[in-house]
Design a protein around this motif. Structure first.
Motif, PDB file in Angstrom:
ATOM      1  N   THR A 179      55.066  24.008  15.165  1.00 34.14           N
ATOM      2  CA  THR A 179      54.247  23.068  14.399  1.00 34.14           C
ATOM      3  C   THR A 179      55.103  22.387  13.328  1.00 34.14           C
ATOM      4  OG1 THR A 179      53.531  24.896  12.970  1.00 34.14           O
ATOM      5  CG2 THR A 179      52.084  24.288  14.804  1.00 34.14           C
ATOM      6  N   ASP A 180      56.242  23.007  12.990  1.00 39.98           N
ATOM      7  CA  ASP A 180      57.254  22.348  12.173  1.00 39.98           C
ATOM      8  C   ASP A 180      58.033  21.418  13.091  1.00 39.98           C
ATOM      9  OD1 ASP A 180      59.442  21.540  10.696  1.00 39.98           O
ATOM     10  OD2 ASP A 180      59.921  23.531   9.924  1.00 39.98           O
ATOM     11  N   PRO A 181      57.839  20.113  12.991  1.00 40.66           N
ATOM     12  CA  PRO A 181      58.468  19.191  13.939  1.00 40.66           C
ATOM     13  C   PRO A 181      59.984  19.172  13.858  1.00 40.66           C
ATOM     14  CG  PRO A 181      57.498  17.988  12.100  1.00 40.66           C
ATOM     15  CD  PRO A 181      57.069  19.418  11.954  1.00 40.66           C
ATOM     16  N   ARG A 182      60.543  19.755  12.800  1.00 37.99           N
ATOM     17  CA  ARG A 182      61.997  19.744  12.661  1.00 37.99           C
ATOM     18  C   ARG A 182      62.674  20.829  13.489  1.00 37.99           C
ATOM     19  NH1 ARG A 182      62.102  20.623   6.351  1.00 37.99           N
ATOM     20  NH2 ARG A 182      60.524  22.105   7.084  1.00 37.99           N
ATOM     21  N   LEU A 183      61.923  21.840  13.901  1.00 38.32           N
ATOM     22  CA  LEU A 183      62.501  22.967  14.628  1.00 38.32           C
ATOM     23  C   LEU A 183      62.515  22.705  16.130  1.00 38.32           C
ATOM     24  CD1 LEU A 183      61.215  26.316  13.062  1.00 38.32           C
ATOM     25  CD2 LEU A 183      63.568  25.541  13.263  1.00 38.32           C
ATOM     26  N   HIS A 184      63.631  23.110  16.767  1.00 37.31           N
ATOM     27  CA  HIS A 184      63.738  22.940  18.217  1.00 37.31           C
ATOM     28  C   HIS A 184      64.100  24.238  18.933  1.00 37.31           C
ATOM     29  CE1 HIS A 184      64.196  18.819  16.636  1.00 37.31           C
ATOM     30  NE2 HIS A 184      63.588  18.478  17.748  1.00 37.31           N
ATOM     31  N   LEU A 185      64.565  25.229  18.206  1.00 37.26           N
ATOM     32  CA  LEU A 185      64.835  26.552  18.767  1.00 37.26           C
ATOM     33  C   LEU A 185      64.458  27.593  17.727  1.00 37.26           C
ATOM     34  CD1 LEU A 185      67.992  27.842  20.661  1.00 37.26           C
ATOM     35  CD2 LEU A 185      67.166  29.064  18.638  1.00 37.26           C
ATOM     36  N   VAL A 186      63.717  28.597  18.164  1.00 37.40           N
ATOM     37  CA  VAL A 186      63.339  29.702  17.285  1.00 37.40           C
ATOM     38  C   VAL A 186      63.681  31.004  17.997  1.00 37.40           C
ATOM     39  CG1 VAL A 186      61.486  30.900  16.080  1.00 37.40           C
ATOM     40  CG2 VAL A 186      61.471  28.405  16.213  1.00 37.40           C
ATOM     41  N   SER A 187      64.433  31.863  17.328  1.00 42.73           N
ATOM     42  CA  SER A 187      64.804  33.151  17.898  1.00 42.73           C
ATOM     43  C   SER A 187      64.148  34.272  17.102  1.00 42.73           C
ATOM     44  CB  SER A 187      66.324  33.316  17.879  1.00 42.73           C
ATOM     45  OG  SER A 187      66.696  34.546  18.469  1.00 42.73           O
ATOM     46  N   GLY A 188      63.609  35.231  17.822  1.00 44.12           N
ATOM     47  CA  GLY A 188      62.955  36.358  17.176  1.00 44.12           C
ATOM     48  C   GLY A 188      63.765  37.637  17.289  1.00 44.12           C
ATOM     49  N   PHE A 189      63.768  38.420  16.220  1.00 44.01           N
ATOM     50  CA  PHE A 189      64.445  39.712  16.222  1.00 44.01           C
ATOM     51  C   PHE A 189      63.388  40.801  16.367  1.00 44.01           C
ATOM     52  CE2 PHE A 189      67.612  36.962  14.607  1.00 44.01           C
ATOM     53  CZ  PHE A 189      68.841  37.562  14.855  1.00 44.01           C
ATOM     54  N   PRO A 190      63.269  41.405  17.575  1.00 40.44           N
ATOM     55  CA  PRO A 190      62.234  42.416  17.800  1.00 40.44           C
ATOM     56  C   PRO A 190      62.492  43.704  17.025  1.00 40.44           C
ATOM     57  CG  PRO A 190      63.164  41.589  19.873  1.00 40.44           C
ATOM     58  CD  PRO A 190      64.072  41.159  18.765  1.00 40.44           C
TER      59      PRO A 190
END
Length: 382
Positions: free
Chosen positions: A149-160
């Protein structure tokens, strides 16, 4: 250099990761609580001999009944029952689809080629790459999508949340968070979202916008295709192409038992060591930072007592406690096993030994194997 000067340096090196961790925590946020339910999400799982993992992984995704999604599993020439399990799951739920990997071409690592092939078979606008040993919590795909929903972001990585059941695992695996929060200034990474030097990620769980992925070349980008560490190389490729990346603390969204036992952990971390710390320029610097800040303070306590210097002993104790304080903070935030905290200096010593062994073996021309394949080097890429 006097012992007092050495103790002061060690104390500063110990306080650095603690201070940076405290500053980083407000920027190491969790994904939005409210899921995004509009765009189709393609959950993409590369699988090579994952019969022990694949059913639990797929079912954890399918537990999300509110988010429009598909689960695409790429069988990468497995020799066990992996494809049969996925076929059965596909018969139970039409959201599951089995694909078969094409032959591995030269200049590619197996996982990056599998992820590239998956991206070509996905239908979604958002691609969520997930390892077969990851287990998602219900609603996790939608919450990952909500990051965009942040239009500036194109990749998000999660640390489980990393599950560690043996001492060998506890020694090394929690250090991922020590390095991430203790040495990467996340406020700069967020401020300069397109600067490759501040790129970070976790290859276990990465979501991307399809249009940005295609524009960068994704896992087929020259800097990524031969890599064993797409958690670093893919975010860097995005940033070099002008696309912003970010990380989220995903211990509430996913869990993973990365490796089972010390030998598997050593081998797993060794396979991509030369793409991270174990470089001729980088490793001496990391050795000073980690050995000087996390090991040396403990050695200075008896050294100060033997030398009759209370100042040295007290600075050593303060530095040692600072490193344990950082580990305690991370154990709370990332839901780590508390039994790992007292072993922290030993874990740092093992990690550095692993990195130096990997570097020396690379000088001798050794190329590690992983899942029956020889690991490609970057210079092999076409």
């Amino acid at each position: 250099m006097t012992l007092e000067t050495l103790a002061l340096i060690a104390l500063c090196l110990a306080l650095l990761p603690l201070a940076l961790t405290v500053l980083n925590l407000p920027f190491f946020r969790r994904a939005p609580a409210r899921a995004r339910t509009g765009a189709l999400i393609s959950v993409l799982i590369p699988a090579r001999d994952e019969a022990a993992n694949i059913e639990a992984a797929v079912r954890s995704v399918l537990a999300d009944r509110k988010t429009p999604l598909e689960v695409v599993v790429l069988d990468d020439h497995s020799t066990d029952g992996t494809p049969d399990i996925v076929r059965r799951l596909s018969a139970e739920d039409p959201r599951v689809r089995l694909e078969t990997a094409p032959p591995l071409p030269g200049g590619w690592s197996g996982k990056q080629h599998a992820c590239h092939a998956l991206s070509r078979r996905a239908r979604g606008d958002i691609l969520l790459f997930m390892d077969a040993d990851v287990r998602l919590e219900p609603g996790a795909p939608g919450r990952f999508a909500a990051c965009f929903t942040d239009p500036r972001l194109h990749l998000v990585s999660g640390f489980p949340r990393e599950e560690t059941e043996t001492l060998g695992e506890r020694l090394i695996i929690p250090l991922i968070h020590v390095l991430l929060l203790g040495y990467l200034p996340m406020f700069f990474a967020r401020m300069f979202r397109r600067t490759a030097a501040f790129a970070a990620g976790c290859g276990q769980l990465m979501a991307v916008r399809r249009e940005a992925y295609d524009a960068t070349g994704g896992h087929g980008a020259p800097s990524v295709k031969a890599s064993m560490h797409d958690g670093v190389t893919l975010p860097r490729a995005f940033r070099r192409a002008g696309f912003a990346t970010g990380v989220v603390e995903a211990s509430d969204l996913a869990r993973c038992r990365m490796y089972e036992g010390f030998a598997a952990t050593w081998d797993g971390f060794s396979k991509n060591a030369t793409e991270g710390m174990a470089t001729p320029v980088g490793l001496p610097v990391w050795t000073v930072l980690l050995a000087g800040g996390h090991i040396l303070p403990w050695l200075l306590i008896p050294a100060g007592l033997i030398a009759g210097s209370a100042a040295v002993a007290w600075m050593g104790l303060a530095g040692g406690l600072a490193t344990l304080a950082q580990r305690a903070v991370l154990a709370i935030r990332a839901r780590q096993d508390w039994r790992a905290v007292p072993w922290h200096p030993v874990g740092i010593a093992v990690l550095l030994a692993l990195q130096w062994v990997a570097l020396v073996r690379s000088w001798r021309g050794h190329r590690p194997t992983w899942r029956g394949r020889t690991v490609a080097r970057g210079e092999d890429a076409a």
